[in-house]
Scaffold this motif. Structure first.
Motif, PDB file in Angstrom:
ATOM      1  N   LYS A 195     -18.601  21.162 -20.293  1.00 45.08           N
ATOM      2  CA  LYS A 195     -19.553  22.307 -20.823  1.00 45.08           C
ATOM      3  C   LYS A 195     -19.057  23.221 -20.717  1.00 45.08           C
ATOM      4  CE  LYS A 195     -23.650  20.950 -17.940  1.00 45.08           C
ATOM      5  NZ  LYS A 195     -23.958  20.843 -16.194  1.00 45.08           N
ATOM      6  N   PRO A 196     -19.335  24.343 -21.609  1.00 43.94           N
ATOM      7  CA  PRO A 196     -18.382  25.547 -22.222  1.00 43.94           C
ATOM      8  C   PRO A 196     -17.715  26.293 -21.347  1.00 43.94           C
ATOM      9  CG  PRO A 196     -20.828  25.550 -23.590  1.00 43.94           C
ATOM     10  CD  PRO A 196     -20.636  23.959 -21.991  1.00 43.94           C
ATOM     11  N   ALA A 197     -16.881  26.322 -21.593  1.00 41.61           N
ATOM     12  CA  ALA A 197     -15.606  27.910 -19.392  1.00 41.61           C
ATOM     13  C   ALA A 197     -16.669  29.315 -20.072  1.00 41.61           C
ATOM     14  CB  ALA A 197     -14.348  28.284 -20.497  1.00 41.61           C
ATOM     15  N   THR A 198     -16.877  29.527 -18.900  1.00 37.82           N
ATOM     16  CA  THR A 198     -18.188  31.260 -19.392  1.00 37.82           C
ATOM     17  C   THR A 198     -16.855  32.020 -17.881  1.00 37.82           C
ATOM     18  OG1 THR A 198     -19.150  30.477 -17.345  1.00 37.82           O
ATOM     19  CG2 THR A 198     -19.813  30.113 -19.299  1.00 37.82           C
ATOM     20  N   ALA A 199     -16.520  33.499 -18.284  1.00 34.14           N
ATOM     21  CA  ALA A 199     -15.673  33.644 -17.262  1.00 34.14           C
ATOM     22  C   ALA A 199     -16.435  34.248 -15.615  1.00 34.14           C
ATOM     23  CB  ALA A 199     -15.594  35.215 -17.512  1.00 34.14           C
ATOM     24  N   ALA A 200     -16.165  34.322 -15.024  1.00 34.10           N
ATOM     25  CA  ALA A 200     -16.732  34.578 -13.157  1.00 34.10           C
ATOM     26  C   ALA A 200     -17.563  36.022 -14.172  1.00 34.10           C
ATOM     27  CB  ALA A 200     -15.477  35.036 -12.650  1.00 34.10           C
ATOM     28  N   ASN A 201     -18.561  36.716 -13.650  1.00 39.16           N
ATOM     29  CA  ASN A 201     -18.920  37.914 -13.370  1.00 39.16           C
ATOM     30  C   ASN A 201     -19.349  38.226 -12.217  1.00 39.16           C
ATOM     31  OD1 ASN A 201     -20.655  39.766 -13.661  1.00 39.16           O
ATOM     32  ND2 ASN A 201     -22.016  39.007 -12.957  1.00 39.16           N
ATOM     33  N   GLY A 202     -18.180  39.435 -12.065  1.00 35.13           N
ATOM     34  CA  GLY A 202     -17.453  40.472 -11.667  1.00 35.13           C
ATOM     35  C   GLY A 202     -16.524  39.930 -10.369  1.00 35.13           C
ATOM     36  N   GLY A 203     -15.293  39.258 -11.397  1.00 35.49           N
ATOM     37  CA  GLY A 203     -13.757  38.595 -11.135  1.00 35.49           C
ATOM     38  C   GLY A 203     -13.236  39.247 -11.844  1.00 35.49           C
ATOM     39  N   THR A 204     -12.416  39.262 -10.560  1.00 34.03           N
ATOM     40  CA  THR A 204     -10.885  39.789 -11.584  1.00 34.03           C
ATOM     41  C   THR A 204      -9.727  39.068 -10.788  1.00 34.03           C
ATOM     42  OG1 THR A 204     -11.585  42.088 -11.333  1.00 34.03           O
ATOM     43  CG2 THR A 204      -9.847  41.896 -11.793  1.00 34.03           C
ATOM     44  N   ILE A 205      -8.842  38.869 -11.920  1.00 36.70           N
ATOM     45  CA  ILE A 205      -7.307  38.206 -11.573  1.00 36.70           C
ATOM     46  C   ILE A 205      -6.854  38.860 -11.882  1.00 36.70           C
ATOM     47  CG2 ILE A 205      -6.082  36.470 -11.934  1.00 36.70           C
ATOM     48  CD1 ILE A 205      -8.241  34.737 -13.026  1.00 36.70           C
ATOM     49  N   GLY A 206      -5.555  39.876 -10.313  1.00 36.74           N
ATOM     50  CA  GLY A 206      -5.021  40.677 -10.681  1.00 36.74           C
ATOM     51  C   GLY A 206      -2.975  40.070 -10.500  1.00 36.74           C
ATOM     52  N   PHE A 207      -2.086  40.854 -11.480  1.00 31.59           N
ATOM     53  CA  PHE A 207      -1.405  39.928 -11.522  1.00 31.59           C
ATOM     54  C   PHE A 207      -0.261  41.071 -11.242  1.00 31.59           C
ATOM     55  CE2 PHE A 207      -3.489  37.500 -14.467  1.00 31.59           C
ATOM     56  CZ  PHE A 207      -3.025  36.595 -13.881  1.00 31.59           C
ATOM     57  N   GLU A 208       1.491  40.903 -10.022  1.00 31.44           N
ATOM     58  CA  GLU A 208       1.837  42.555 -10.590  1.00 31.44           C
ATOM     59  C   GLU A 208       2.970  42.069 -11.348  1.00 31.44           C
ATOM     60  OE1 GLU A 208       4.728  43.320  -6.308  1.00 31.44           O
ATOM     61  OE2 GLU A 208       4.181  41.606  -6.660  1.00 31.44           O
ATOM     62  N   ALA A 209       3.405  43.737 -11.749  1.00 24.45           N
ATOM     63  CA  ALA A 209       4.240  44.142 -12.320  1.00 24.45           C
ATOM     64  C   ALA A 209       5.300  44.666 -11.992  1.00 24.45           C
ATOM     65  CB  ALA A 209       3.625  45.190 -13.497  1.00 24.45           C
ATOM     66  N   ASP A 210       7.230  45.108 -12.281  1.00 24.68           N
ATOM     67  CA  ASP A 210       7.835  45.527 -11.693  1.00 24.68           C
ATOM     68  C   ASP A 210       8.087  46.978 -11.292  1.00 24.68           C
ATOM     69  OD1 ASP A 210       8.372  42.970 -10.240  1.00 24.68           O
ATOM     70  OD2 ASP A 210       9.917  42.538 -11.861  1.00 24.68           O
ATOM     71  N   THR A 211       7.278  47.228 -12.853  1.00 25.34           N
ATOM     72  CA  THR A 211       7.717  48.960 -12.959  1.00 25.34           C
ATOM     73  C   THR A 211       6.692  49.185 -14.097  1.00 25.34           C
ATOM     74  OG1 THR A 211       8.751  48.123 -15.218  1.00 25.34           O
ATOM     75  CG2 THR A 211      10.410  48.847 -13.610  1.00 25.34           C
ATOM     76  N   PRO A 212       5.913  50.195 -14.467  1.00 31.70           N
ATOM     77  CA  PRO A 212       4.505  50.628 -15.641  1.00 31.70           C
ATOM     78  C   PRO A 212       5.094  49.990 -16.549  1.00 31.70           C
ATOM     79  CG  PRO A 212       5.971  52.080 -13.854  1.00 31.70           C
ATOM     80  CD  PRO A 212       6.235  51.440 -13.361  1.00 31.70           C
ATOM     81  N   ALA A 213       6.303  49.865 -17.406  1.00 30.05           N
ATOM     82  CA  ALA A 213       6.766  49.643 -18.201  1.00 30.05           C
ATOM     83  C   ALA A 213       6.491  47.828 -18.761  1.00 30.05           C
ATOM     84  CB  ALA A 213       8.832  49.718 -18.890  1.00 30.05           C
ATOM     85  N   MET A 214       6.677  47.737 -18.009  1.00 25.24           N
ATOM     86  CA  MET A 214       6.295  45.509 -17.927  1.00 25.24           C
ATOM     87  C   MET A 214       4.975  46.021 -17.745  1.00 25.24           C
ATOM     88  SD  MET A 214       7.284  43.315 -15.030  1.00 25.24           S
ATOM     89  CE  MET A 214       8.987  42.941 -15.148  1.00 25.24           C
TER      90      MET A 214
END
Length: 127
Positions: free
Chosen positions: A57-76
Motif C-alpha cells: 500500500k502507499p506510504a503515508t507520513a505519521a500525523n503528529g509524528g516528528t523524527i529529531g536528529f542531532e547536529a554538532d553546530t548551528p552551521a551543521m
C-alpha cells in the motif's frame, strides 16, 4: 532508547537522494539500496531506515509524528536544512534558528521529506 526508526517511501530513489544529502551534512555516509529495496543510515549504533511499505500500500507520513536528529553546530543544522530543501524536501515551521525550550535554548530547523515525514534537527546552544 531505541534501535532504529523506519519511515515509508513511495519512491526509494527520490528518498535516497534526499536522505544522502541531509545526512552528508551530518557527516553520515550515503546508503545503498539493499536487496529488500531499503536504505539504511547509522550513527552510534542506531539506524534510520527508509523502505517501501511491505504490504504494497502507499506510504503515508505519521500525523503528529516528528523524527529529531542531532547536529554538532548551528552551521551543521543549517547545512542539513539547506541540503534537504535542495533535494526535494520542504521547509516548514519557522526558519532555522534558536528557540527557547523546556530544556534550554536549542537551534532548531524543520523539514518534510519528499514523502511528507516531519524531520527536525536540533543543536544545543549556550544559555
Amino acid at each position: 532508547m531505541f534501535t532504529h526508526i523506519m519511515v515509508g517511501t513511495n519512491d526509494i530513489a527520490r528518498s535516497k537522494k534526499f536522505y544522502d544529502a541531509v545526512f552528508a551534512a551530518l557527516n553520515i555516509p550515503p546508503a545503498e539500496i539493499n536487496a529488500k529495496g531499503r536504505i539504511s543510515y547509522g550513527k552510534h549504533g542506531v539506524r534510520f531506515m527508509v523502505t517501501p511499505p511491505l504490504d504494497g500500500k502507499p506510504a503515508t507520513a505519521a500525523n503528529g509524528g516528528t523524527i529529531g536528529f542531532e547536529a554538532d553546530t548551528p552551521a551543521m543544522a543549517d547545512a542539513w536544512h539547506k541540503a534537504g530543501v535542495e533535494n526535494g524536501g520542504q521547509a516548514i515551521e519557522n526558519p532555522p534558528g534558536v528557540r527557547q525550550t523546556p530544556v534550554g535554548p536549542l537551534y532548531l530547523a524543520y523539514l518534510r521529506d519528499p514523502d511528507g515525514n516531519k524531520l527536525c534537527i536540533a543543536c544545543k546552544v549556550p544559555e
